[in-house]
Design a protein around this motif. Structure first.
Motif, PDB file in Angstrom:
ATOM      1  N   SER A 157      42.926 -17.605  -4.563  1.00  8.73           N
ATOM      2  CA  SER A 157      43.720 -16.598  -3.850  1.00  8.73           C
ATOM      3  C   SER A 157      42.757 -15.503  -3.384  1.00  8.73           C
ATOM      4  O   SER A 157      42.133 -14.845  -4.212  1.00  8.73           O
ATOM      5  CB  SER A 157      44.791 -16.013  -4.768  1.00  8.73           C
ATOM      6  OG  SER A 157      44.213 -15.442  -5.927  1.00  8.73           O
ATOM      7  N   ASP A 159      41.072 -12.031  -2.052  1.00  4.11           N
ATOM      8  CA  ASP A 159      41.290 -10.660  -2.523  1.00  4.11           C
ATOM      9  C   ASP A 159      41.826  -9.798  -1.391  1.00  4.11           C
ATOM     10  O   ASP A 159      41.125  -8.982  -0.806  1.00  4.11           O
ATOM     11  CB  ASP A 159      39.990 -10.087  -3.083  1.00  4.11           C
ATOM     12  CG  ASP A 159      40.230  -8.800  -3.846  1.00  4.11           C
ATOM     13  OD1 ASP A 159      41.412  -8.453  -4.061  1.00  4.11           O
ATOM     14  OD2 ASP A 159      39.252  -8.156  -4.246  1.00  4.11           O
ATOM     15  N   GLY A 160      43.099  -9.986  -1.068  1.00  5.49           N
ATOM     16  CA  GLY A 160      43.758  -9.195  -0.032  1.00  5.49           C
ATOM     17  C   GLY A 160      45.226  -9.071  -0.370  1.00  5.49           C
ATOM     18  O   GLY A 160      45.815  -9.972  -0.965  1.00  5.49           O
ATOM     19  N   ARG A 161      45.834  -7.973   0.031  1.00  2.00           N
ATOM     20  CA  ARG A 161      47.213  -7.723  -0.374  1.00  2.00           C
ATOM     21  C   ARG A 161      48.239  -8.490   0.457  1.00  2.00           C
ATOM     22  O   ARG A 161      49.402  -8.581   0.069  1.00  2.00           O
ATOM     23  CB  ARG A 161      47.521  -6.227  -0.289  1.00  2.00           C
ATOM     24  CG  ARG A 161      46.756  -5.407  -1.315  1.00  2.00           C
ATOM     25  CD  ARG A 161      46.970  -3.919  -1.089  1.00  2.00           C
ATOM     26  NE  ARG A 161      48.353  -3.506  -1.273  1.00  2.00           N
ATOM     27  CZ  ARG A 161      48.876  -3.151  -2.439  1.00  2.00           C
ATOM     28  NH1 ARG A 161      48.134  -3.184  -3.527  1.00  2.00           N
ATOM     29  NH2 ARG A 161      50.138  -2.769  -2.520  1.00  2.00           N
ATOM     30  N   ARG A 163      47.306 -11.643   2.499  1.00  2.00           N
ATOM     31  CA  ARG A 163      46.839 -12.908   3.060  1.00  2.00           C
ATOM     32  C   ARG A 163      47.872 -14.020   2.878  1.00  2.00           C
ATOM     33  O   ARG A 163      48.175 -14.756   3.813  1.00  2.00           O
ATOM     34  CB  ARG A 163      45.511 -13.312   2.394  1.00  2.00           C
ATOM     35  CG  ARG A 163      44.355 -12.332   2.637  1.00  2.00           C
ATOM     36  CD  ARG A 163      43.753 -12.530   4.024  1.00  2.00           C
ATOM     37  NE  ARG A 163      43.143 -13.833   4.150  1.00  2.00           N
ATOM     38  CZ  ARG A 163      41.880 -14.108   3.770  1.00  2.00           C
ATOM     39  NH1 ARG A 163      41.127 -13.142   3.236  1.00  2.00           N
ATOM     40  NH2 ARG A 163      41.392 -15.307   3.938  1.00  2.00           N
ATOM     41  N   TYR A 199      53.632  -7.154  -1.398  1.00  2.00           N
ATOM     42  CA  TYR A 199      52.241  -7.612  -1.326  1.00  2.00           C
ATOM     43  C   TYR A 199      52.021  -8.818  -2.236  1.00  2.00           C
ATOM     44  O   TYR A 199      52.833  -9.116  -3.111  1.00  2.00           O
ATOM     45  CB  TYR A 199      51.266  -6.489  -1.693  1.00  2.00           C
ATOM     46  CG  TYR A 199      51.492  -5.889  -3.075  1.00  2.00           C
ATOM     47  CD1 TYR A 199      50.794  -6.357  -4.187  1.00  2.00           C
ATOM     48  CD2 TYR A 199      52.395  -4.839  -3.255  1.00  2.00           C
ATOM     49  CE1 TYR A 199      51.000  -5.811  -5.440  1.00  2.00           C
ATOM     50  CE2 TYR A 199      52.600  -4.287  -4.502  1.00  2.00           C
ATOM     51  CZ  TYR A 199      51.893  -4.776  -5.596  1.00  2.00           C
ATOM     52  OH  TYR A 199      52.102  -4.228  -6.838  1.00  2.00           O
ATOM     53  N   ASP A 200      50.904  -9.504  -2.009  1.00  2.00           N
ATOM     54  CA  ASP A 200      50.585 -10.728  -2.752  1.00  2.00           C
ATOM     55  C   ASP A 200      50.423 -10.432  -4.248  1.00  2.00           C
ATOM     56  O   ASP A 200      49.745  -9.477  -4.631  1.00  2.00           O
ATOM     57  CB  ASP A 200      49.281 -11.349  -2.245  1.00  2.00           C
ATOM     58  CG  ASP A 200      49.385 -11.848  -0.809  1.00  2.00           C
ATOM     59  OD1 ASP A 200      50.495 -11.785  -0.241  1.00  2.00           O
ATOM     60  OD2 ASP A 200      48.359 -12.294  -0.266  1.00  2.00           O
ATOM     61  N   ARG A 203      45.555 -12.092  -6.355  1.00  2.00           N
ATOM     62  CA  ARG A 203      44.480 -11.646  -5.456  1.00  2.00           C
ATOM     63  C   ARG A 203      43.141 -11.799  -6.168  1.00  2.00           C
ATOM     64  O   ARG A 203      42.954 -11.326  -7.288  1.00  2.00           O
ATOM     65  CB  ARG A 203      44.688 -10.175  -5.064  1.00  2.00           C
ATOM     66  CG  ARG A 203      46.043  -9.899  -4.440  1.00  2.00           C
ATOM     67  CD  ARG A 203      46.247  -8.431  -4.084  1.00  2.00           C
ATOM     68  NE  ARG A 203      46.072  -7.538  -5.223  1.00  2.00           N
ATOM     69  CZ  ARG A 203      46.987  -7.316  -6.162  1.00  2.00           C
ATOM     70  NH1 ARG A 203      48.152  -7.952  -6.100  1.00  2.00           N
ATOM     71  NH2 ARG A 203      46.745  -6.478  -7.158  1.00  2.00           N
ATOM     72  N   GLY A 204      42.209 -12.493  -5.524  1.00  2.00           N
ATOM     73  CA  GLY A 204      40.869 -12.661  -6.076  1.00  2.00           C
ATOM     74  C   GLY A 204      40.836 -13.487  -7.352  1.00  2.00           C
ATOM     75  O   GLY A 204      40.052 -13.203  -8.260  1.00  2.00           O
TER      76      GLY A 204
END
Length: 632
Positions: A157, A159-161, A163, A199-200, A203-204
């Motif tokens: 996944s 690292d973006g809120r 994607r 948001y996701d 992340r990361g």
């Protein structure tokens, strides 16, 4: 009326399909499955199979296929809701009241599965792209092969809120929130007037799909690659995912277990994956929680005795004991747990890397039964130096047996714990038949086996002076009281077996009764009053025993209403000791009396022996005075 997928899945899980179908047609056990002649078409050779573990039937002849509900509708001809109600009643479940929202959730179920599958595709794609370089390096460092990566569906996944939210926008944000893929700040911060974007959730992180028994992605677990907390992050509970009812890798371990007839339960994802890569495909793991009752039941659908293999550190062993304690109320004949302990400080991956699969196999083969783990845990839980500490151990063991719901299993645990406890704290050293035989010099004691394997008593037990009990008098009455007490509490025969074997009883019926009691205690794991009466038959010996069991027969304990097992054991121990050591007490008294005449310093010795004889006489008087009272 619409029912939630979670309710229907629970209903299917609680229904034994082979039992349900077996009420209508004859089914036969065939390995891990059942077979029958198909009820949907005429056939002479069975081609109809039933799989309880997966909860479906299938006919290889006509193609009939379905679950418990489908069986009720297709074979019994019931409407869907009637079928559900009948199955729910049998399973002890309440059918939910009509809920307009349930219909909408049912319609969304397929959409949720599609959303999870799309998310899995996105994460796999990201792992192979530019952003997945760090995750690929981590897998390489951990020794995860490409084949294992593909088999377990590793992903990444970014690292973006937003994607994932952007990639899956066609599903709509509400559905992605319901699937646990997005976080809704508004739901977390009630009363916040300022609108914030969803948001996701992941992340990361290195991503692993969590699948149901049918192999469908229902949730995700994500491992952080750098610094940060939590190290592992799971999806929240959703309409598709209940972490307390789900086992990681259940879809792959289930068919593997049918080949190995074994299931290994380890602590986490990476333990499962390391084992699978080393050839142990029958491993599963709970999802960040202690093993639950639902997960234990799920394991028992696969094998009767799963192997719990937790880390050898303190946390791992505590998790093992928590699982053992949680399983106690669920135990039933044939179904239990066993425990394999890894070396201290090692997890399965460490052991496999350092010593190879053969070391892991050795750990699994050395797994100990549930009762061994419970016994050793309680034995080492606290010091056992004082009588109070020993009594506390007995109390803890009793609490364990009390937690077991099944009466037969509970009785066997109580018997086993009692034998171990007595052997540790009350056994007379080198004086049981097995111990004397182990010395290599034959039995040398009273109890020996005859040609039929029964225990007989030809000579006095080593270490016990023969003690004659007359055909009448106070000591004979005390003997009757002791034998009546043993009839009511046959579990007390074993602790006193050797001391009682030293008695020479003039009354032939009493002597026969004692011989039957002790011989039975050698042959049977659990001795019960009714079993003793059955062995005695219907003659004079039986009538005497029944008379002893009358409420007004004899008295050993003054309080006729007592049912305290500790009081029973204590009073019996005192009475048996008085009968078997009577001559020794009298000799000691005589010797002390002579010595005190020559040396005043022996007064204490004389006083002590007088006290012992007085105690003996007190018990004898109780036997005389209590013939119209209850015994223990």
């Amino acid at each position: 009326m619409s029912l939630s997928p979670a309710f229907l899945d629970e209903l299917r899980m609680r229904t034994s399909l082979s039992t349900l179908i077996g009420r209508t047609i004859k089914v036969t056990k065939a390995g891990r499955e059942y077979k029958a002649c198909c009820p949907f078409h005429n056939e002479k050779t069975p081609s109809f199979t039933i799989n309880d573990e997966k909860g479906f039937y299938h006919c290889f002849g006509c193609g009939a296929h379905g679950d418990a509900i489908r069986w009720m509708t297709d074979q019994r001809g019931l409407p869907f809701m009637e079928a559900v109600k009948e199955l729910a009643q049998a399973a002890g479940m309440d059918v939910p009241a009509p809920d307009p929202r349930a219909a909408k959730r049912a319609e969304q179920a397929k959409g949720l599965h599609d959303a999870m599958a799309a998310a899995q595709g996105f994460f796999e794609e990201q792992l192979g792209g530019i952003d997945g370089g760090e995750a690929r390096a981590y897998l390489q460092k951990r020794g995860i092969s490409d084949a294992t990566r593909r088999a377990f569906g590793f992903g990444f996944s970014p690292d973006g809120r937003g994607r994932l939210k952007s990639a899956l926008k066609d599903f709509g944000e509400p559905m992605l929130v319901e699937a646990g893929l997005l976080i809704d700040p508004e739901a977390l911060e009630q009363g916040n007037a300022r609108k914030r974007e969803r948001y996701d959730r992941f992340r990361g992180r290195l991503m692993l799909p969590i699948r149901d028994i049918r192999g469908r992605v229902i949730a995700f677990g994500g491992r952080i690659l750098g610094a940060g907390e939590p190290k592992y992050l799971n999806s929240p509970d959703t309409p598709l995912f209940d972490k307390g009812r789900t086992l990681y890798n259940i879809d792959r371990a289930s068919p593997a277990s049918r080949q190995t007839e074994r299931v290994i339960v380890v602590e986490g994802y990476m333990d499962v994956i390391a084992l699978a890569q080393a050839g142990f495909g029958d491993a599963v793991a709970p999802l960040g929680t202690a093993l639950t009752e639902h997960q234990i039941e799920r394991l028992w659908k696969m094998v009767e005795v799963p192997i719990l293999c937790f880390d050898g550190d303190s946390a791992g062993q505590k998790a093992a004991i928590r699982a053992a304690t949680r399983a106690l109320p669920l135990l039933r004949p044939g179904h239990s747990l066993c425990f394999a302990t890894l070396p201290p400080g090692k997890d399965p991956d460490d052991l496999l890397r350092e010593s190879g699969p053969q070391a892991m196999e050795a750990v699994l083969k050395a797994a100990e039964p549930l009762i061994e783990r419970l016994w050793s845990h309680e034995l080492s839980a606290m010091p056992l130096d004082t009588p109070e500490q020993k009594a506390a151990l007995k109390q803890r063991l009793r609490a364990i047996t009390d937690a077991i719901a099944h009466p037969d299993v509970r009785a066997h645990y109580a018997h086993e714990f009692r034998e171990r406890y007595d052997a540790r704290f009350f056994a007379r050293r080198d004086n049981t038949p097995a111990q004397r035989q182990a010395r290599g010099g034959g039995d040398g004691g009273r109890w020996q086996r005859d040609k039929r394997g029964n225990w007989k008593a030809p000579i006095p037990a080593a270490g016990f002076e023969v003690r004659a009990i007359g055909a009448n008098g106070l000591e004979q009455r005390l003997l009757r009281a002791v034998l009546a007490s043993l009839l009511r509490h046959p579990e007390q025969i074993l602790p006193h077996r050797e001391m009682l074997s030293a008695l020479q009883i003039a009354d032939s019926l009493l002597a026969q009764l004692l011989d039957v009691m002790i011989s039975t205690s050698f042959r049977k794991e659990t001795v019960e009053t009714q079993a003793l009466l059955t062995i005695l038959g219907q003659g004079e010996l039986y009538n005497m025993a029944k008379g002893m069991l009358r409420a007004d027969a004899f008295k050993l304990t003054p309080d006729r209403t007592t049912t305290d097992p500790d009081r029973v054991a204590r009073d019996l121990e005192e009475a048996v000791r008085v009968m078997t050591q009577g001559p020794e007490l009298e000799r000691n008294l005589a010797v002390a009396t002579e010595r005190v005449k020559a040396d005043v310093s022996e007064e204490n010795l004389l006083a002590q022996n007088h006290a012992l004889v007085a105690h003996r006489n007190h018990l004898l008087r109780l036997a005389e005075l209590g013939q119209s009272e209850d015994i223990i």
